[in-house]
Each structure stands twice: as structure tokens, then as C-alpha cells.
Motif scaffolding. Structure first.
Motif, PDB file in Angstrom:
ATOM      1  N   LEU A   1      -7.490  -3.440  -3.745  1.00  0.00           N
ATOM      2  CA  LEU A   1      -6.420  -4.235  -3.134  1.00  0.00           C
ATOM      3  C   LEU A   1      -5.328  -3.339  -2.561  1.00  0.00           C
ATOM      4  CD1 LEU A   1      -6.102  -7.098  -5.771  1.00  0.00           C
ATOM      5  CD2 LEU A   1      -6.785  -7.364  -3.377  1.00  0.00           C
TER       6      LEU A   1
ATOM      7  N   THR B   1      -0.145  -8.771  -3.591  1.00  0.00           N
ATOM      8  CA  THR B   1      -1.356  -9.071  -4.351  1.00  0.00           C
ATOM      9  C   THR B   1      -1.737  -7.906  -5.251  1.00  0.00           C
ATOM     10  OG1 THR B   1      -2.136 -10.492  -2.545  1.00  0.00           O
ATOM     11  CG2 THR B   1      -3.768  -9.760  -4.153  1.00  0.00           C
TER      12      THR B   1
ATOM     13  N   ARG C   1       0.746  -7.661  -8.266  1.00  0.00           N
ATOM     14  CA  ARG C   1       0.469  -8.661  -9.308  1.00  0.00           C
ATOM     15  C   ARG C   1      -0.797  -8.314 -10.090  1.00  0.00           C
ATOM     16  NH1 ARG C   1       2.440 -11.771  -5.107  1.00  0.00           N
ATOM     17  NH2 ARG C   1       0.359 -12.305  -4.316  1.00  0.00           N
ATOM     18  N   ALA C   2      -1.814  -7.793  -9.400  1.00  0.00           N
ATOM     19  CA  ALA C   2      -3.033  -7.383 -10.102  1.00  0.00           C
ATOM     20  C   ALA C   2      -2.752  -6.216 -11.032  1.00  0.00           C
ATOM     21  CB  ALA C   2      -4.118  -7.015  -9.089  1.00  0.00           C
TER      22      ALA C   2
ATOM     23  N   ALA D   1       2.212  -8.946   2.111  1.00  0.00           N
ATOM     24  CA  ALA D   1       1.383  -9.888   1.360  1.00  0.00           C
ATOM     25  C   ALA D   1       0.291  -9.148   0.602  1.00  0.00           C
ATOM     26  CB  ALA D   1       0.782 -10.926   2.305  1.00  0.00           C
ATOM     27  N   GLY D   2      -0.366  -8.190   1.279  1.00  0.00           N
ATOM     28  CA  GLY D   2      -1.403  -7.414   0.606  1.00  0.00           C
ATOM     29  C   GLY D   2      -0.835  -6.583  -0.526  1.00  0.00           C
TER      30      GLY D   2
END
Length: 808
Positions: free
Chosen positions: A656, A668, A671-672, A664-665
Motif C-alpha cells: 500500500l 490507507t 491505517r494499515a 488517499a493512498g
């Protein structure tokens, strides 16, 4: 009735019974044309197998209507097609049990008691008038059917609450053989005690009919009727779910065959075919047991389902029953016009075609299982009913998981689960050396497959053969230290499993011992082949498995693929050969084929990290708008209880982060990362620092690229920080981001200094990392002269503590 006469069918050497059946083909003879015609409608080219013209005709055949349990009458002249029997089919809920079947209930059973109007008995249809009391106990009701050897009639047992029973008798014209055949059948039936077979209750004699048997009465659809109904009403069987039900029939039948083939009984069924398998309610029964006999003895067969290895008088061995079952299941599934079509259906060629779809592998596995069961030579088939059952169970799990996307797990009976994820390094935090190379901001992260030698050392290991002399010791061994194991087993008495173990251990010590270890591994494999013996070695898949490992160890991937393909053909229900073939496909640049194999393994057992990593790599290699989402989904599907969960989540974060091209990427990935730290097991502090440096570095390149226009504004960075887990302490502005990165690089410099090799002519990695820390730190007007920047202290420490070469 007229006596037995020669069959008029051209080229047939059989004889015709008084009921009009040819004993060679098992089919009724049309009295007008003199040719064979089946009792049921002749199947079309896609429905049933044609007899092999090279096979000799048998001397005995059976097509008893006990097998089809039809309560309609075959009169003189050409056989008429029976009307479809009214029945209710109830589809069961989804279930991982490979023996679950639909509930089939006949709506007009022969024993329903609906009166003579519902089932009129034509004159002469029974050998004695309806209502006759046989042996003072069994009252005849109506015929259930005719066959080559005689009638099967419905009767009521007047001494057991009027229960329905089936009376089986032979025609008086066959009186010369009646006593011996029926007596033999009675003896075999009395000895049978398995739910897969109809029971024999009694036997007797009655003037006018001679000897008869009293059998358990079952009335349902036989497999020929099930096949026809599924083609006409596929929704009743869940459309493609019908293939799984076909395997359920196979698993149930094999349980009965295993009971029959057991050494203490030593019998064969001999005449397995769709009309002889009855589905009544939730039960299945092999209903015509007149063919049961000792293995190798002559007996009844039917040409279309008879193995080529059966003797001219029906002499059969257990592997011949497995052939007949394979043909029965092939016909039921509609796979080709003959068994020879299975070779094309089982080919791997189309698997690299995206149009084929991943779910097609289940059909390939099914075709391979049936192809092995129906090979011409007995030695090429499954050795036992248990072996075939294990593989059908595995194919069932694969079909179900590919259809539903739901795990259908059962421990492999043949392989131990590998402890390795085969992640190609992606499942761990980046090595410190990753930061020695310049950043390439627009390049997608490289996700390399593990090298063939690494795959050879880390694929699943076959379970020890239970019959091997060292099975107990081998089952308790730990494989943590291959060199110690080689010493430990050095004085063991030789056996095939010991030689195979030494072969694998030599492969694992090869990185240290060099090419000599591979030569020693080849020697061990040759000794294993000699120990197995020339009769069994050509059919032992373990040898091909280890040949494939040796080929991978030498990076001969195409050669390895051939070996693993033969293993897949031998044990098509197992996941391990598909995992090996997936790795071969990756290195042969066949990404869709690789994905097909990996998905089949991953969906069946998501805990196998190797399949999840392989599927993710293949998705990314294939590309497309959804490639990233599918790759991450495969990694995130590795469950929490799997030993590979942390590696899978680590890889997801790295992928990711590497694919992040905007806020946005990045969000993500952040959060991961928080989930990886808090819920998915990454607790090592140094690894955490490296993962943070990876993600923070992506943020820095997005907000302040070395060249070009920023892809993320300060406001967007702040929004990412606001949505992040507070425990992660993700920076909300560029200055804080740079300070964090500078601190991370100094920490990485210390890690590099502790692990540094002796100094050489190149700039030490620790100093390169310190240069990064200097370059990324926020601009400041001055530092207090008594408190120099911490990087200077670290740099001095590195210079004073890094080991030097002698004389350096």
C-alpha cells in the motif's frame, strides 16, 4: 419361456436370457432388429461412455432392474423409455462435509399403499398371482423390474408388521444355475454389514419360483435418473454445485468399497454402474449385490463400466471397482463422451488464458481424479478405495471453495503444513540496506517471487509413510537444524523415507555446503528409488515430488514443472503440488496460471501464507484497475490464527505504501500500519522503526518530491494525521514529518553499525543513513555549540566502534 439362445447382435458372442437380455452387453435385445437396446433411453454422445472396442466381451453380465427400482414393465419388443418419476428434491444448506447430499423423496413410491389403481399389475407380470404368500410369510404385491437374471418384486412381510421387502428370484429356465448363483449371492449378502449396501433379511424357497432372497426395500432415484434430472432441472441441484454432489456420491460409495475390499473380506463389487446406486431420502445404497464375489473370481459385469483389466469371465480386483466408479462419476458429471476425453479436460494448457477463469482449476482436478481412476492398467489407478476417497475429498474442498469463496479446510492426509510463508522478503520490515539506494518515487515497489532454490527448501514436506520402518521416529522429528538431523539419522537403518529425508536435508544445507550437497541429495533420492523397488517406483508420486525439488534447487524451473505436474496428476486433491506449480508458473512468466493455482490453494485454506503471497504477486503482475485491491484482499484474508498473519499484514502495508500516489493512498497505508502494530503482531521495535521509516518516507516524497509538483498538500497531510490512530503519532505537518524521518534514519544508522561487516573501501551503510538524516532534517538557524546535533555524536560513535579489517 423359450430356452437361452445365442445373441443375434452382429459381432456379439453372448447369449440371450428368456427375459430378452444379452449376457455379454447387459442390454435388452430388440426382437425385431436383433440389436442391443438399453432399458433406459440410449444416452447421447455427451452422456455416457462407449464400450472400448478393444475390450473382450465378458461371459457374464447383469442389468437387474433391482438396480433401477422401476415399477414399470418391460414388455416384448423394443424397450420403452420410462416416464420421469415424480420426486421432491430438497437442496441442503452449504456445508463443508463432502458426504452431504440433497434429500430426494419419491412422490409415488411402489410401497405407498395407494392401491392397485395407481400401480396396476398386468397379467403375467408376476411369476405367481398378486397376493400369493411366498414361504407362508411374504405376500407378493407387484413387480419392481426385470433384469437379465430374473425378477425383483415388492412384497409385504406378514410376520414383521407388513413391512415392505424386495423379493429377488431367478427364472425357472435358469434352474441349472439357479441354485449355485443364488446360494453364492445369499452367502455374500449375509456377510455384508455396511450402511452402503442393502441388507439381506432372509431367504427361502417356493414352488414355482424356486429359491429367493428377501432384501431390504429401498425406492428412490438411481444415479442414472439423478443425472437425467440434474440435466433437466439443474436448479434442483444448485447448478454447478452438482459436481460436488457427484463427489459426495463417490465418497459414500468408496466407504462401502473400502469395507468390501478390506483384507479380512477380500471381495469386489464387480458391477458398479449408475443404475446400481440408489438415492433414497438422505441415504445411498449399492442395491444389486448379486455381483459381489471374492477378488479374482468370475462374476457379473456390465460392458460400459467394466475395466479393461477385467478377465473374460468377469474376474475382477479392487482396482477394477475403482475404475467402474470413475466411469460412473464421469458419466454422472457429463465429462466427455468416453474416459479418453478426460486427458484433454485434465490438461494444464488453458490455465494461462485469462478467459478460462480461476474456477476452472476445480474441473481440471476433478478430471484428473477420474482419469487416474479409469486408467487402462491397474497399477496406474488408485491403489485403494481409501486413497481415492482422500483425493475426491480434496477435489470437493477445492470445487466448493472456488465456487463460494469460502474456506473448506481439512488437514492434508499426505503433507505437513509448511512453516514458511515463501514471501520473497515482502512479509518482513525492509532491510536497513533498502535505504542505501536512491529513492525512485514513481516506481511501483518490486515484489519478487522467492528464488527457485528457496522454494525447493521451503515447500510442504510429505508425511512419512505409515508403513515405513521409521514412521514413528520420523513423525516426531523437528526440522529446525538440518545438519544436526543429518548427524542424528546417520546410523539409522536405511528405508525409503530415511533416504527421502536425507535428500531434503541436503537441499537445506546446500547454501552452506555448495554444489556437493546437491549431488548428495541426488544420491539419496536414487537410493530411495532403489529401496522402493522397480515395480512400485514408477507409480510413487513421492519420487517425482523430490525430483521437482532437486530441479528447483538447480533453478531448472521448466523441468521442475513437469515433475510437479505428474504429482498433481497422481494426487489431484492435494494443495501442495498446486502450490509448487504456482511458483513454477511465476518464474516461467505465466502470471495467470500462477494466480489460478494460488487462488485454488488460498481459498481452500487461507492460513497458508505462501498461497496468499503468491496470489498477491500474481495480481500485481497481471495489473489492471483492481489489481492492488485484489492483492491486498488476498493478504488480509490470512486469518488471525495463522502463523503467517503478521507477515501478510506487513506485506500489505509495504505494498500500500509503495503504491500510494496521493493522500488517499497514504491514508490507507497509515491505517494499515496502525493495525499492524496494534492488532496483527508486529512487536519488534527495530522492525517498527523500519516500517515507520518506509511509510513516513512515502509521505515526505508526496508532499515534497525531489522534482515535479507535490501530490499532497499540507492540509491533506493534516487530514491523514487526524484520521490516524493517535498511538501511531503520525505527524500533522511537514516539519514534524522531517524531524521524525531524521530520527528514524539515525536509529537505522545505529542498527546498521551494529550489524556492519568489516570496513571495506565503500562508504559504510551507517554513514549513508546519517547522510539521509542530515538531508531530511528540518532547516534551523543555529545549534547550541555545547549541544551539537545528535547526528555528529552518532557519526563519531560509528567511526570509533565499526570493526576494521586487519591492517586497515
Amino acid at each position: 419361456m423359450s430356452p437361452v439362445k445365442a445373441c443375434p447382435h452382429p459381432g456379439c458372442s453372448g447369449t440371450v436370457t428368456p427375459t430378452g437380455y444379452c449376457l455379454a452387453s447387459g442390454e435388452r435385445v430388440d426382437p425385431e432388429s436383433g440389436r442391443h437396446s438399453a432399458v433406459v433411453p440410449a444416452p447421447g454422445p455427451d452422456d455416457a461412455p462407449a464400450p472400448d472396442p478393444a475390450e473382450p466381451p465378458p461371459s457374464y453380465s447383469s442389468d437387474d432392474q433391482e438396480g433401477s427400482s422401476q415399477h414399470w414393465i418391460v414388455g416384448p419388443g423394443p424397450a420403452a423409455a420410462p416416464p420421469p418419476r415424480p420426486a421432491a428434491v430438497t437442496l441442503p444448506p452449504e456445508h463443508p462435509d463432502p458426504t452431504v447430499l440433497p434429500e430426494i423423496t419419491l412422490l409415488d413410491r411402489a410401497d405407498s399403499g395407494s392401491g392397485d389403481a395407481a400401480h396396476p399389475v398386468p397379467a403375467g407380470a408376476l411369476p405367481l398371482p398378486s397376493g400369493t404368500l411366498l414361504a407362508g410369510q411374504y405376500r407378493l404385491v407387484r413387480p419392481l423390474g426385470y433384469g437379465g437374471m430374473g425378477e425383483v418384486c415388492l412384497a409385504h412381510d406378514t410376520k414383521v408388521d407388513g413391512r415392505a421387502v424386495a423379493i429377488k428370484m431367478l427364472h425357472a429356465d435358469l434352474a441349472a444355475d439357479s441354485y449355485s448363483l443364488l446360494k453364492g449371492e445369499r452367502k455374500e449378502l449375509v456377510e455384508l454389514n455396511h450402511d452402503g449396501f442393502i441388507r439381506v433379511f432372509n431367504y427361502g424357497h417356493h414352488d414355482g419360483v424356486g429359491d429367493f432372497l428377501v432384501l431390504q426395500y429401498v425406492d428412490g432415484l438411481n444415479l442414472e435418473e439423478v443425472r437425467a434430472r440434474a440435466r433437466e432441472r439443474p436448479e434442483e441441484f444448485g447448478h454447478e454445485r452438482f459436481l460436488e454432489f457427484a463427489l459426495a456420491y463417490g465418497v459414500r460409495i468408496l466407504a462401502g468399497l473400502a469395507y468390501l475390499h478390506a483384507p479380512e473380506r477380500g471381495k469386489v463389487y464387480g458391477d458398479l454402474k449408475p443404475p446400481n446406486v440408489m438415492h433414497d431420502g438422505s441415504t445411498t445404497k449399492l442395491v444389486d449385490v448379486g455381483s459381489v464375489r471374492r477378488a479374482g473370481a468370475p462374476g457379473l459385469t456390465t460392458s460400459a463400466y467394466r475395466a479393461p483389466s477385467v478377465g473374460t469371465h468377469g474376474e475382477s480386483l479392487p482396482q477394477d471397482d475403482l475404475f467402474s466408479l470413475g466411469e460412473t462419476l464421469r458419466t454422472l458429471c457429463g465429462l466427455g463422451a468416453t474416459r479418453h476425453d478426460l486427458a484433454e479436460l485434465a490438461a494444464l494448457g488453458p490455465l494461462d488464458d485469462p478467459a478460462a477463469g480461476h474456477r476452472g482449476l476445480g474441473l481440471v482436478s476433478l478430471a484428473r481424479a477420474l482419469r487416474r481412476a479409469t486408467r487402462t492398467r491397474r497399477a496406474d489407478r488408485f491403489a485403494t478405495a481409501k486413497e481415492m476417497e482422500e483425493q475426491l475429498r480434496g477435489v470437493f474442498r477445492e470445487l466448493r471453495s472456488l465456487r463460494t469463496g469460502v474456506e473448506t479446510f481439512e488437514p492434508s492426509p499426505l503433507f505437513l503444513q509448511s512453516a514458511y510463508a515463501l514471501d520473497g522478503g515482502l512479509g518482513a520490515a525492509p532491510e536497513v540496506s533498502r535505504w542505501a539506494a536512491p529513492d525512485a518515487p514513481d516506481a511501483a515497489p518490486r515484489c519478487p517471487a522467492p528464488g527457485p532454490p528457496e522454494v525447493a527448501r521451503r515447500l510442504p514436506v510429505p508425511r512419512p509413510d505409515p508403513d515405513d520402518d521409521h514412521h514413528g521416529e520420523l513423525s516426531r522429528l523437528s526440522d529446525d537444524d538440518p545438519e544436526a538431523l543429518l548427524q542424528h539419522t546417520g546410523d539409522w537403518r536405511d528405508s525409503p523415507e530415511v533416504h527421502l529425508l536425507r535428500c531434503r536435508l541436503r537441499l537445506r544445507v546446500e547454501p552452506h555446503d555448495g554444489p556437493g550437497a546437491l549431488s548428495a541429495a541426488e544420491t539419496a533420492l536414487a537410493l530411495a528409488e532403489d529401496a522402493i523397488g522397480p515395480a512400485r517406483a514408477p507409480h510413487d508420486w513421492r519420487l517425482d515430488w523430490h525430483r521437482g525439488l532437486l530441479a528447483l534447487a538447480r533453478s531448472r524451473v521448466a523441468e521442475a514443472r513437469g515433475h510437479f505436474d505428474r504429482v498433481y496428476a497422481a494426487i489431484p486433491g492435494e494443495y501442495a503440488p498446486k502450490l509448487a506449480l504456482g511458483h513454477c508458473a511465476e518464474h516461467l512468466h505465466r502470471p495467470h496460471e500462477a494466480l489460478t493455482f494460488y487462488e485454488a490453494v488460498r481459498l481452500r485454506n487461507p492460513s497458508l501464507g505462501s498461497a496468499a503471497f503468491g496470489a498477491a504477486r500474481a495480481r500485481l503482475a497481471l495489473g489492471g484497475p483492481d489489481a492492488l485491491a485484489h492483492a491486498i484482499a488476498a493478504l488480509n484474508a490470512v486469518p488471525q490464527h495463522s502463523r503467517h498473519r503478521t507477515a501478510a499484514r506487513t506485506a500489505a502495508v509495504r505494498i500500500l505504501a509503495g503504491h500510494a500516489r496521493d493522500a488517499a493512498g497514504l491514508g490507507t497505508a497509515v491505517r494499515a500500519l496502525a493495525g499492524l502494530f496494534s492488532a496483527h503482531g508486529l512487536t519488534d521495535e527495530q522492525a517498527r522503526v523500519r516500517m515507520k521509516a518506509e511509510v513516513w518516507g512515502v509521505a515526505q516524497r508526496l508532499i515534497a518530491p525531489a522534482e515535479g509538483t507535490p501530490r499532497m498538500t499540507g492540509a491533506e497531510l493534516r487530514a491523514v494525521a487526524e484520521r490516524a490512530d493517535p498511538l501511531l503519532e503520525f505527524p500533522a505537518d511537514e516539519r514534524a514529518l522531517r524531524k521524525d524521518l531524521s530520527r528514524f534514519y539515525r536509529g537505522l544508522a545505529l542498527q546498521a553499525a551494529r550489524d556492519a561487516p568489516p570496513r571495506d573501501t565503500e562508504t559504510p551503510l551507517a554513514e549513508l543513513l546519517l547522510d539521509r538524516a542530515y538531508a531530511v532534517r528540518p532547516f534551523a538557524l543555529r545549534h547550541h555549540r555545547d549541544t551539537p546535533w545528535p547526528g555528529k555524536k552518532i557519526k563519531n560513535w560509528i567511526r570509533n566502534n565499526t570493526p576494521t579489517q586487519p591492517g586497515g
